[in-house]
Design a protein around this motif. Structure first.
Motif, PDB file in Angstrom:
ATOM      1  N   ASN A  85       2.620  11.933  -0.902  1.00 15.69           N
ATOM      2  CA  ASN A  85       2.241  13.298  -0.542  1.00 15.69           C
ATOM      3  C   ASN A  85       2.697  14.232  -1.662  1.00 15.69           C
ATOM      4  N   THR A 128      -2.300   5.596  -3.132  1.00 16.24           N
ATOM      5  CA  THR A 128      -3.189   6.686  -2.712  1.00 16.24           C
ATOM      6  C   THR A 128      -2.384   7.974  -2.694  1.00 16.24           C
ATOM      7  N   CYS A 180      -8.845   0.638   5.799  1.00 17.41           N
ATOM      8  CA  CYS A 180      -8.119  -0.233   4.876  1.00 17.41           C
ATOM      9  C   CYS A 180      -8.059  -1.676   5.391  1.00 17.41           C
ATOM     10  N   LEU A 205       1.911   8.781   8.994  1.00 15.68           N
ATOM     11  CA  LEU A 205       1.606   7.400   8.648  1.00 15.68           C
ATOM     12  C   LEU A 205       1.949   6.451   9.801  1.00 15.68           C
ATOM     13  N   LYS A 260       0.869  -1.178   0.000  1.00 18.70           N
ATOM     14  CA  LYS A 260       0.000   0.000   0.000  1.00 18.70           C
ATOM     15  C   LYS A 260       0.906   1.229   0.000  1.00 18.70           C
ATOM     16  N   CYS A 275       5.621   5.078   2.258  1.00 13.22           N
ATOM     17  CA  CYS A 275       5.338   6.519   2.310  1.00 13.22           C
ATOM     18  C   CYS A 275       6.325   7.247   1.416  1.00 13.22           C
ATOM     19  N   SER A 288       5.075  13.516   6.701  1.00 13.03           N
ATOM     20  CA  SER A 288       4.261  12.442   6.120  1.00 13.03           C
ATOM     21  C   SER A 288       4.557  11.108   6.781  1.00 13.03           C
ATOM     22  N   THR A 300      -2.326  11.533  -1.347  1.00 16.80           N
ATOM     23  CA  THR A 300      -3.039  12.232  -0.269  1.00 16.80           C
ATOM     24  C   THR A 300      -3.484  13.617  -0.717  1.00 16.80           C
ATOM     25  N   HIS A 309      -5.754  12.684   5.780  1.00 17.08           N
ATOM     26  CA  HIS A 309      -6.232  11.760   4.746  1.00 17.08           C
ATOM     27  C   HIS A 309      -5.668  10.350   4.984  1.00 17.08           C
ATOM     28  N   VAL A 310      -4.372  10.280   5.378  1.00 17.78           N
ATOM     29  CA  VAL A 310      -3.725   8.986   5.615  1.00 17.78           C
ATOM     30  C   VAL A 310      -4.444   8.220   6.723  1.00 17.78           C
ATOM     31  N   PHE A 332       1.440   5.430  -0.143  1.00  9.50           N
ATOM     32  CA  PHE A 332       0.889   6.780   0.062  1.00  9.50           C
ATOM     33  C   PHE A 332       1.897   7.793  -0.473  1.00  9.50           C
TER      34      PHE A 332
END
Length: 550
Positions: free
Chosen positions: A176, A206, A221, A241, A172, A231, A237, A208, A213-214, A174
């Motif tokens: 920024n 994803t 999830c 996370l 997964k 990340c 960030s 952000t 949002h995270v 993320f």
């Protein structure tokens, strides 16, 4: 009559000594036997691992090579024909460890535009080469036109590589997009995504859109579908996370009070301005190095801190600065339109020009099984899984006075600006945090202290600097009356005049590079090995950066 009586006693003593010697020699022989058995077992294990799995001939470049594959490595030696004169050259052999290979592909000859099929040319091995603290991608081409031979090697290599259980297959991610120079998306697309694709890692991305949002995504999830989380961003960030992963672990374990270790490891692709956390587990600010640590499954358990005020959790994080560090960040945040380097230097100079101490009460619990002075010796043998919550067993040490800066760091906080770290000799998982309290002093002495962070040592060799290894810290600012921060400054260094703090005002904290405003007492507690990061322990960060403003 005395001599005959003494004789049996002497014989008895000698007999006892012989028995003891026999017993000791028997014990030594037993230990020796056990040692020999252990050596034999290790040799058997090594011989099994070094047993040849495959043996074949491939071309590397234009020369044929004899290639051997074991369970731990692949070696190759040039095949040199005999010389009529009987002289032979020295063969240039080579090897690569299987633990450094992250992908294997079948090579084929394809026409322009052809996406599949084509005659087999051999296998390509993609592996990781170390260059200092950096990891670089390299490729080994093994050419052989036999389809059966090539596929046998390909399938065997793929099977051996699946034995590295720490390597992720589904991540997964993320990203920024606002981090630093807004280049996180490009960094991921150009440097990271190709490596993940090569290693057959599936990703769910994803991007952000806002702060928080995270956390909202992590809460909803299905984490059991992934092997890890990535990340792409800066320290803020990363901290957000990490905070979300620990809160999710608490939620899943139904443990709202006690922090629970995050279930998934976190990979950090540096895309910020300083990237302190990334430097602490990679040694460099390099997205390729970070991506290869993730691909190869290099895991490192890391301590974290919880920050709370009046019994309410503020956040989880790795480091915090109160006083000078918090105020300089508050000034920098007001100049977001500036480039990051200029903004940082402006805030540093401005805060030094208006340098004032904070009057506060500082309390701490010394970490158990470690030295009270963190920078004397690192205790790696301590029980690192034990959460030091022993307020009833250990007493708080409390001091009240004027402080220019107070820092609490559970990791070394390496960066290009401080290659030895803001907290040198602190390991990532020693179960304690570094408390660095800088008492009130002249501006010139404080600048000397700051400048030594960019050199090797000596930043703590000042009478006004106090350092401790701690398991918990409390900081309670006091309401004071004095000169205003914005009041014009007199000539010379102001040593005793603290800031004014009107009732209801907040104090700026720098927590992992993010500005947090807190009005009351703050409790920081260390939680050993609360999260696992992709990376490894490093002693020093790569650095070519220097600040010319002080």
């Amino acid at each position: 009559m005395s001599e005959p009586e003494e004789l049996p006693q002497r014989e008895q003593r000698e007999s006892t000594k012989k028995k003891k010697k026999t017993k000791r020699s028997g014990k030594k022989k037993k230990e020796q036997r056990e040692g020999e058995e252990q050596v034999e077992f290790e040799q058997e294990v090594q011989s099994v691992s070094e047993c040849v799995v495959l043996h074949g001939i491939f071309k590397l470049g234009k020369k044929s090579h004899d290639v051997l594959l074991t369970r731990t490595k692949l070696t190759w030696t040039p095949i040199i024909p005999e010389n009529p004169t009987g002289e032979t050259g020295v063969p240039q052999s080579g090897e690569v460890l299987l633990q450094d290979i992250f992908a294997v592909k079948v090579k084929r000859r394809r026409a322009a535009g052809q996406e599949s099929g084509g005659p087999v040319l051999g296998v390509a091995l993609f592996w990781c080469r170390r260059k200092g603290r950096r990891l670089e991608e390299d490729t080994l081409h093994l050419h052989n036109a036999s389809s059966e031979h090539t596929h046998t090697w390909y399938n065997t290599l793929k099977e051996l590589l699946t034995g590295f259980s720490n390597r992720p297959t589904n991540l997964k991610v993320f990203i920024n997009p606002s981090s630093h120079k807004k280049e996180a998306v490009h960094i991921y697309r150009d440097h990271v995504a190709p490596l993940f694709k090569m290693a057959d890692i599936r990703t769910d991305i994803t991007v952000t859109e806002r702060k928080g949002h995270v956390l909202s995504v992590i809460k909803e999830c299905k984490l059991d579908e992934y092997d890890g989380v990535v990340c792409v961003g800066g320290d803020g960030s990363v901290a957000e996370l990490c905070h979300a992963l620990v809160l999710r672990a608490q939620l899943d374990a139904d443990s709202p009070e006690k922090p629970v270790r995050a279930t998934l490891p976190l990979g950090i692709i540096p895309a910020g301005s300083t990237d302190v956390v990334s430097c602490s587990v990679h040694g460099v600010r390099d997205p390729v190095t970070a991506a290869l640590h993730i691909v190869l499954g290099h895991l490192q358990q890391v301590d974290m801190c919880s920050f709370s005020s009046h019994g309410q959790l503020v956040c989880f994080g790795f480091s915090a600065m109160f006083g000078f560090g918090g105020r300089s960040l508050a000034r920098a945040e007001k100049k977001r339109w500036m480039p990051s380097s200029r903004r940082r230097e402006y805030a540093l100079v401005k805060t030094l020009a208006r340098l004032r101490p904070e009057d506060c009460q500082l309390s701490f619990l010394s970490a158990r099984k470690s030295n009270s002075n963190l920078f004397v010796q690192r205790d790696k043998d301590q029980d690192q899984d034990q959460d030091p919550k022993s307020e009833g067993e250990e007493s708080w040490v409390t001091n009240q006075g004027l402080y220019l800066s107070i820092s609490i760091m559970s990791i070394p906080c390496l960066s290009p600006h401080a290659p030895q770290g803001l907290a040198p000799n602190t390991s990532l998982a020693n179960g304690s945090a570094a408390l660095i309290a800088v008492g009130n002093t002249s501006r010139s002495e404080f600048i000397k202290h700051l400048k030594r962070y960019s050199s090797s040592t000596g930043q703590f060799n000042f009478s006004f600097v106090e350092t401790h290894a701690v398991s918990a810290v409390k900081i309670r600012p006091c309401s004071l009356i004095g000169c205003s921060e914005d009041e014009s400054e007199e000539e010379g260094d102001l040593k005793t005049t603290p800031f004014i703090h009107a009732e209801g005002t907040t104090f700026p904290w720098n927590i992992d590079g993010e500005l947090v405003e807190i009005a009351n007492e703050v409790l920081i507690r260390v939680h050993p090995r609360l999260i696992t990061l992709y990376g490894e322990e490093v002693e020093e960060a790569e650095s070519s950066v220097s600040c010319s403003c002080i």
